[in-house]
Structure formats: C-alpha cells, structure tokens
Design a protein around this motif. Structure first.
Motif, PDB file in Angstrom:
ATOM      1  N   ILE A  23      68.076  -1.365  75.274  1.00 39.09           N
ATOM      2  CA  ILE A  23      66.343  -1.289  75.551  1.00 39.09           C
ATOM      3  C   ILE A  23      66.009  -0.342  74.471  1.00 39.09           C
ATOM      4  CG2 ILE A  23      64.557  -1.412  76.965  1.00 39.09           C
ATOM      5  CD1 ILE A  23      66.418  -2.190  79.228  1.00 39.09           C
ATOM      6  N   GLY A  24      64.990  -0.438  73.618  1.00 40.77           N
ATOM      7  CA  GLY A  24      64.622   0.685  72.568  1.00 40.77           C
ATOM      8  C   GLY A  24      62.988   0.282  72.696  1.00 40.77           C
ATOM      9  N   LYS A  25      62.394   0.823  71.651  1.00 42.94           N
ATOM     10  CA  LYS A  25      60.877   0.982  71.712  1.00 42.94           C
ATOM     11  C   LYS A  25      60.318  -0.616  71.925  1.00 42.94           C
ATOM     12  CE  LYS A  25      60.640   0.979  66.516  1.00 42.94           C
ATOM     13  NZ  LYS A  25      60.185   1.615  65.627  1.00 42.94           N
ATOM     14  N   ALA A  26      60.907  -1.538  71.663  1.00 41.25           N
ATOM     15  CA  ALA A  26      60.457  -2.768  71.601  1.00 41.25           C
ATOM     16  C   ALA A  26      60.279  -3.154  73.181  1.00 41.25           C
ATOM     17  CB  ALA A  26      61.257  -4.036  71.034  1.00 41.25           C
ATOM     18  N   GLY A  27      60.884  -2.453  74.089  1.00 42.90           N
ATOM     19  CA  GLY A  27      61.210  -2.643  75.631  1.00 42.90           C
ATOM     20  C   GLY A  27      61.860  -4.061  75.776  1.00 42.90           C
ATOM     21  N   ILE A  28      61.351  -4.693  77.063  1.00 42.57           N
ATOM     22  CA  ILE A  28      61.959  -5.623  77.555  1.00 42.57           C
ATOM     23  C   ILE A  28      61.033  -7.137  77.390  1.00 42.57           C
ATOM     24  CG2 ILE A  28      62.690  -6.807  79.734  1.00 42.57           C
ATOM     25  CD1 ILE A  28      62.921  -3.908  80.786  1.00 42.57           C
ATOM     26  N   ASN A  29      61.752  -7.849  76.167  1.00 38.87           N
ATOM     27  CA  ASN A  29      60.850  -9.127  76.026  1.00 38.87           C
ATOM     28  C   ASN A  29      61.454 -10.354  76.431  1.00 38.87           C
ATOM     29  OD1 ASN A  29      62.666  -9.484  74.028  1.00 38.87           O
ATOM     30  ND2 ASN A  29      61.343  -8.138  72.556  1.00 38.87           N
ATOM     31  N   VAL A  50      69.491   2.264  77.963  1.00 36.14           N
ATOM     32  CA  VAL A  50      68.171   2.537  77.515  1.00 36.14           C
ATOM     33  C   VAL A  50      68.010   3.800  76.403  1.00 36.14           C
ATOM     34  CG1 VAL A  50      65.875   3.265  78.421  1.00 36.14           C
ATOM     35  CG2 VAL A  50      67.504   2.202  79.897  1.00 36.14           C
ATOM     36  N   LEU A  51      67.519   3.338  75.495  1.00 33.66           N
ATOM     37  CA  LEU A  51      67.496   4.383  74.397  1.00 33.66           C
ATOM     38  C   LEU A  51      66.407   5.508  74.480  1.00 33.66           C
ATOM     39  CD1 LEU A  51      68.143   2.037  71.153  1.00 33.66           C
ATOM     40  CD2 LEU A  51      69.778   3.201  72.544  1.00 33.66           C
ATOM     41  N   ASP A  52      66.635   6.574  73.693  1.00 31.43           N
ATOM     42  CA  ASP A  52      65.752   7.840  74.039  1.00 31.43           C
ATOM     43  C   ASP A  52      64.317   7.203  73.219  1.00 31.43           C
ATOM     44  OD1 ASP A  52      67.509   9.298  75.044  1.00 31.43           O
ATOM     45  OD2 ASP A  52      68.108  10.144  73.134  1.00 31.43           O
ATOM     46  N   ASN A  53      64.210   6.218  72.551  1.00 34.95           N
ATOM     47  CA  ASN A  53      62.814   5.870  72.045  1.00 34.95           C
ATOM     48  C   ASN A  53      62.054   4.687  72.891  1.00 34.95           C
ATOM     49  OD1 ASN A  53      64.082   3.618  71.573  1.00 34.95           O
ATOM     50  ND2 ASN A  53      63.701   3.539  69.215  1.00 34.95           N
ATOM     51  N   SER A  54      62.695   4.496  73.926  1.00 34.54           N
ATOM     52  CA  SER A  54      62.041   3.518  75.022  1.00 34.54           C
ATOM     53  C   SER A  54      60.928   4.229  75.702  1.00 34.54           C
ATOM     54  CB  SER A  54      63.047   2.778  75.989  1.00 34.54           C
ATOM     55  OG  SER A  54      62.489   2.180  76.740  1.00 34.54           O
ATOM     56  N   ALA A  61      63.435   0.444  84.272  1.00 36.60           N
ATOM     57  CA  ALA A  61      64.114  -0.608  83.276  1.00 36.60           C
ATOM     58  C   ALA A  61      65.103  -1.787  84.141  1.00 36.60           C
ATOM     59  CB  ALA A  61      65.024  -0.142  81.927  1.00 36.60           C
ATOM     60  N   ALA A  62      66.091  -0.746  84.769  1.00 35.10           N
ATOM     61  CA  ALA A  62      67.087  -1.718  85.652  1.00 35.10           C
ATOM     62  C   ALA A  62      66.375  -2.420  86.659  1.00 35.10           C
ATOM     63  CB  ALA A  62      67.957  -0.784  86.405  1.00 35.10           C
ATOM     64  N   SER A  63      65.356  -2.070  87.275  1.00 32.83           N
ATOM     65  CA  SER A  63      64.407  -2.921  88.265  1.00 32.83           C
ATOM     66  C   SER A  63      63.921  -3.819  87.637  1.00 32.83           C
ATOM     67  CB  SER A  63      63.494  -1.919  89.003  1.00 32.83           C
ATOM     68  OG  SER A  63      62.596  -2.778  89.903  1.00 32.83           O
ATOM     69  N   LYS A  79      71.409   7.596  80.991  1.00 36.23           N
ATOM     70  CA  LYS A  79      70.778   6.211  80.223  1.00 36.23           C
ATOM     71  C   LYS A  79      71.262   4.925  80.535  1.00 36.23           C
ATOM     72  CE  LYS A  79      67.358   8.756  78.414  1.00 36.23           C
ATOM     73  NZ  LYS A  79      66.217   8.413  78.417  1.00 36.23           N
ATOM     74  N   LYS A  80      72.128   4.600  81.155  1.00 36.53           N
ATOM     75  CA  LYS A  80      73.001   3.434  81.216  1.00 36.53           C
ATOM     76  C   LYS A  80      72.702   2.947  82.872  1.00 36.53           C
ATOM     77  CE  LYS A  80      76.134   4.487  77.922  1.00 36.53           C
ATOM     78  NZ  LYS A  80      77.448   4.318  77.176  1.00 36.53           N
ATOM     79  N   PHE A  81      72.596   1.595  82.804  1.00 37.83           N
ATOM     80  CA  PHE A  81      72.806   0.842  83.921  1.00 37.83           C
ATOM     81  C   PHE A  81      73.469  -0.428  84.155  1.00 37.83           C
ATOM     82  CE2 PHE A  81      68.922  -0.726  81.981  1.00 37.83           C
ATOM     83  CZ  PHE A  81      68.996  -2.181  82.538  1.00 37.83           C
TER      84      PHE A  81
END
Length: 98
Positions: A23-29, A50-54, A61-63, A79-81
């Motif tokens: 998951i980066g700067k684009a987020g969750i789509n 989850v990348l640093d640029n998120s 993010a996990a939720s 940074k992982k789930f």
C-alpha cells in the motif's frame, strides 16, 4: 471471529510467507481490493506491506482492508500486516478448534 488458538496458528503460518501486496501513496482503492480478494481466495493468508509514502498507518490500513475484503485481521508488525479469509473453493488451511 478468530479465537486465540486460531490466531496463534495463523501467525505461525504467516511467519514464513512473503508480502505480496504493498500500500503506497495511492492508498486503498477498488482495484487493490479486487486483486486482494482474488489472492485471498487462492491463498487464504496474505501479508501486506504499508510503504513509507502511504498516508495510512499500519493498523488503520489493516482495519480498512479487512473490512473491505470481509477478512479477519491476524497481526500487524512494523509496516506489515496479515489478513485471513477462508476460501470458498480452495480451502488449504485447517484451523485448530477453538
């Protein structure tokens, strides 16, 4: 809802798998969610980074991912789930009885 023994078992299985989504700067789509649903159907247990640029932190993010994919949250470390969803047709993981 996962019980303690089941969650522990899944954590043990997740230890050796590699992260297959980021998951980066684009987020969750929607596209990300669809790909993740397909991966969950095939694998049942998926690790996501989850990348640093998120803009999201790991637990947020996990939720969100677990809710949108109707999966169970297993654990988050750094940074992982990891999430789990029982497969409809490719059942591979046999959870211990609670």
């Amino acid at each position: 809802m996962l019980k303690g023994k089941q969650r522990s078992y899944l954590k043990k299985l997740a230890h050796d798998i590699d992260s297959i989504f980021q998951i980066g700067k684009a987020g969750i789509n929607e596209n990300f969610i669809e790909q993740l649903k397909n991966a969950l159907e095939a694998r049942e247990l998926v690790k996501i980074t989850v990348l640093d640029n998120s803009d999201l932190d790991t637990k947020e993010a996990a939720s969100e991912v677990a809710e949108k994919t109707e999966a169970e949250f297993v654990q988050a470390i750094g940074k992982k789930f990891v999430i789990y969803k029982e497969s409809e047709e490719n059942k591979k993981i046999k959870l211990p009885k609670a």
